[in-house]
Scaffold this active site. Sequence first.
Site, mmCIF file in Angstrom:
data_model
loop_
_atom_site.group_PDB
_atom_site.id
_atom_site.type_symbol
_atom_site.label_atom_id
_atom_site.label_comp_id
_atom_site.label_asym_id
_atom_site.label_seq_id
_atom_site.Cartn_x
_atom_site.Cartn_y
_atom_site.Cartn_z
ATOM 1 N N SER A 41 88.680 52.236 66.573
ATOM 2 C CA SER A 41 89.031 53.642 66.750
ATOM 3 C C SER A 41 88.226 54.273 67.874
ATOM 4 O O SER A 41 88.638 55.254 68.465
ATOM 5 C CB SER A 41 88.782 54.392 65.447
ATOM 6 N N ARG A 65 93.932 42.114 63.742
ATOM 7 C CA ARG A 65 94.379 41.322 62.601
ATOM 8 C C ARG A 65 95.882 41.540 62.471
ATOM 9 O O ARG A 65 96.385 42.640 62.826
ATOM 10 C CB ARG A 65 93.648 41.778 61.341
ATOM 11 N N TYR A 110 93.003 37.188 66.212
ATOM 12 C CA TYR A 110 91.821 36.946 67.041
ATOM 13 C C TYR A 110 91.782 35.494 67.529
ATOM 14 O O TYR A 110 91.427 35.218 68.674
ATOM 15 C CB TYR A 110 90.530 37.240 66.258
ATOM 16 N N LEU A 119 83.732 44.138 66.379
ATOM 17 C CA LEU A 119 84.148 44.031 64.973
ATOM 18 C C LEU A 119 83.069 44.626 64.064
ATOM 19 O O LEU A 119 81.955 44.892 64.504
ATOM 20 C CB LEU A 119 84.371 42.550 64.632
ATOM 21 N N HIS A 154 80.117 39.709 63.564
ATOM 22 C CA HIS A 154 79.573 39.462 64.911
ATOM 23 C C HIS A 154 79.162 38.004 65.139
ATOM 24 O O HIS A 154 79.496 37.418 66.156
ATOM 25 C CB HIS A 154 78.398 40.399 65.188
ATOM 26 N N LYS A 184 76.246 45.658 69.136
ATOM 27 C CA LYS A 184 75.030 45.629 68.347
ATOM 28 C C LYS A 184 75.387 45.871 66.897
ATOM 29 O O LYS A 184 76.324 46.619 66.635
ATOM 30 C CB LYS A 184 73.982 46.638 68.819
#
Length: 346
Positions: free
Chosen positions: A20, A44, A66, A82, A87, A105
């Site tokens: 978003s 997805r 993905y 994500l 990660h 991060k």
Amino acid sequence: MTAPQHHHDTLRWGVLGATSYIATHLMPAIAATDGCALSAVASRPERAAAAAELGRRFGATVHRDYAALLADPGIDAVYIPLPNTGHVEWTLRALAAGKHVLVEKPMAMDEDGCARIEKAAEAASRTVMEAFMYRFHPQQRRAADILASGEIGELRLVRASFAFRIESGSDNIRLDPALGGGATWDVGCYAVDAPLLFFGQAPERVRARFSSRPGLAVDTSAVATMDFGQGRSAVVDYSIDYGPRAAYELQGTHGTVMVRNAWAMDAEDGVVTVLTQDGVREETVPAADHYRLQVDAFARAVRDGVPAPMSLSDSRRTARVGSALVASAAAGGAAVETSDDAPEPR
Ligand SMILES: NC(=O)c1ccc[n+]([C@@H]2O[C@H](COP(=O)([O-])OP(=O)(O)OC[C@H]3O[C@@H](n4cnc5c(N)ncnc54)[C@H](OP(=O)(O)O)[C@@H]3O)[C@@H](O)[C@H]2O)c1
């Protein structure tokens, strides 16, 4: 060290997840950066419409999931925004597919995850960098230059304070413990990174106290101290309970450098304030797009085969210190050792 991998003059990027917020900042940055192209995006399968919308907006190929994007030989680098729990897995999968990776991060929520990524990046000769965009803003460079000039003397104390409020009841991933939510692994990453960046080392030990807003299952506010040895300390706070703040102060033996908005966006000037016995000086650092500077720095590291400016050892340190804050808070604020000579992770 990674070997140069330029099969093409242009670094062709793919993005995993139609987020978003962050992808909508990173994608224009990729598209606008010389030598980079925004080539593909994937959601997805149940969110195909979101990926299709982004694909249309940026003229990028849309993959069905993905894994399909990672299997696309026309992609050189992937950006991974994500939820935190994805990660490590998706960075390793991207490396296994031969891609360079810019991962949001925290790269990992423990040091072992960073160590596994480091090993895989080395084996694949690919660049991996954790996306600490604020590091690329020239105001942070200016603060570091003032410190290096000696104007404020020897650095003794870093104060870092990062916050933004998330309302209870929202479906924000940061409120979901199963997705790696909580303040520590969100805004806390910046509050940890800033002292490590300016001291240029890990602390020797940390102490932390966490609190959780009633009704929420994650840590939402924290205060912590870090001991860097030789009388040098950091005092940090971070929160998803409070209004926005992204400030740090570097206090030296002869003065202080203050940055009051470390997250200055591309329309806002940076402001660096210097306080010494001669008085207060305010420097304006012209507005810059730290997302674009970050993409450019990453692309250069790939192209020239040089280490990325946010190194994997920096990422390991921040993960180690973040984990230590969690451990300290769980132990009621007890000191947890974090020095760089701590045992290597398995
Ligand atoms: N550096 C910065 O300025 C900055 C700013 C914001 C966030 N971030 C980082 O970026 C990451 C994403 O944050 P965000 O606020 O952008 O999150 P978000 O809007 O919720 O997006 C996360 C995306 O991950 C994908 N996803 C995969 N599995 C999911 C699951 N089980 N639940 C929800 N989403 C899932 C979704 O993409 P699809 O639905 O398309 O598959 C979703 O759009 C975090 O690691 C955060 O720390 C960084």
